[in-house]
Design a protein around this motif. Sequence first.
Motif, PDB file in Angstrom:
ATOM      1  N   ASP A 120      58.473  47.610  14.358  1.00  0.00           N
ATOM      2  CA  ASP A 120      59.744  48.298  14.571  1.00  0.00           C
ATOM      3  C   ASP A 120      60.032  49.268  13.433  1.00  0.00           C
ATOM      4  N   VAL A 121      59.637  48.892  12.221  1.00  0.00           N
ATOM      5  CA  VAL A 121      59.795  49.726  11.033  1.00  0.00           C
ATOM      6  C   VAL A 121      58.562  49.520  10.157  1.00  0.00           C
ATOM      7  N   VAL A 122      58.129  50.575   9.478  1.00  0.00           N
ATOM      8  CA  VAL A 122      56.977  50.504   8.576  1.00  0.00           C
ATOM      9  C   VAL A 122      57.435  50.835   7.163  1.00  0.00           C
ATOM     10  N   ALA A 138      50.210  57.880  11.528  1.00  0.00           N
ATOM     11  CA  ALA A 138      50.331  56.837  12.548  1.00  0.00           C
ATOM     12  C   ALA A 138      51.787  56.652  12.982  1.00  0.00           C
ATOM     13  N   CYS A 139      52.707  56.758  12.026  1.00  0.00           N
ATOM     14  CA  CYS A 139      54.123  56.630  12.366  1.00  0.00           C
ATOM     15  C   CYS A 139      54.585  57.796  13.242  1.00  0.00           C
ATOM     16  N   LEU A 146      59.549  55.357   9.147  1.00  0.00           N
ATOM     17  CA  LEU A 146      58.782  55.052   7.942  1.00  0.00           C
ATOM     18  C   LEU A 146      59.710  55.079   6.737  1.00  0.00           C
ATOM     19  N   VAL A 147      59.707  54.000   5.970  1.00  0.00           N
ATOM     20  CA  VAL A 147      60.476  53.927   4.728  1.00  0.00           C
ATOM     21  C   VAL A 147      59.486  54.019   3.575  1.00  0.00           C
ATOM     22  N   PHE A 161      61.537  58.580   6.803  1.00  0.00           N
ATOM     23  CA  PHE A 161      61.010  59.609   7.695  1.00  0.00           C
ATOM     24  C   PHE A 161      61.051  59.041   9.113  1.00  0.00           C
ATOM     25  N   ASP A 162      61.999  59.526   9.891  1.00  0.00           N
ATOM     26  CA  ASP A 162      62.289  58.926  11.198  1.00  0.00           C
ATOM     27  C   ASP A 162      62.290  60.007  12.269  1.00  0.00           C
TER      28      ASP A 162
END
Length: 261
Positions: A120-122, A138-139, A146-147, A161-162
């Motif tokens: 769900d979140v990376v 990949a995200c 991506l955090v 980065f969303d």
Amino acid sequence: MNDDQLLRYSRHILLDDIDVDGQERLLAARVLIVGAGGLGSPAALYLASAGVGHLVLADDDDVDLTNLQRQILHTTDRIGQPKVASGRTALHAINPDIRIDTLPLRLTGDVLSEQVAAADVVLDCCDNFATRHAINAACVQHGKPLVSGAAIRFDGQVSVFDLRDAQAPCYHCLFPDEADVEEMRCATMGVFAPLVGIIGAMQAAEALKLIAGVGKSLSGRLLMLDARSMQWHSVRVKRDPHCAVCGTPVATPPVMDVNQT
């Protein structure tokens, strides 16, 4: 949630922005943490204690004595163990009810793609640009937030980065992989121990906000910390329309057939 969970997470539930619904979203979430070192340690500890139901911890390194100055996930008696195994021990000691998968390898290729797609979140808690760019790609491919965090010497930075927001930049927009960027690592440059704790904790906070739907994320902003003066600086980051990773490809003009009539 059962009675024990209601009690364990009661201080979250008391927050109107989280409440029972937000905590249940945390319990149902899967978070991929790439790197179980200085940044991944505090990030993983806070995500586990906050009740993220499924953590995937990826790192190909073993615990070394030099890690213990800042990597609070590990202990002296676990020197020589894979960092992911040491990390699982620490995280289950805090919260035995969550699921923790460990990947004692450097994520690349199809394995990286599969893990990002399932998350769900990376969280990017690694220490090299090649892996950072691979995680970002990949995200972007799978539309996952991506955090990203980084820390060296006394300088730290964190951002989100969303690309679920069409106007948001990706990591490559800010740090193009073709740029002449000097690779700096803690092993050769040193790092102020509490700095990784500050940045890693902020990564956990941003991940929890994204999952629970709380507030506004750092998407489109880069926060930079100078720990010598303990001053924060915020920089706006725009999406690069020509970014090689997330930008719109430039259309190739059609070839004119000179024999057409």
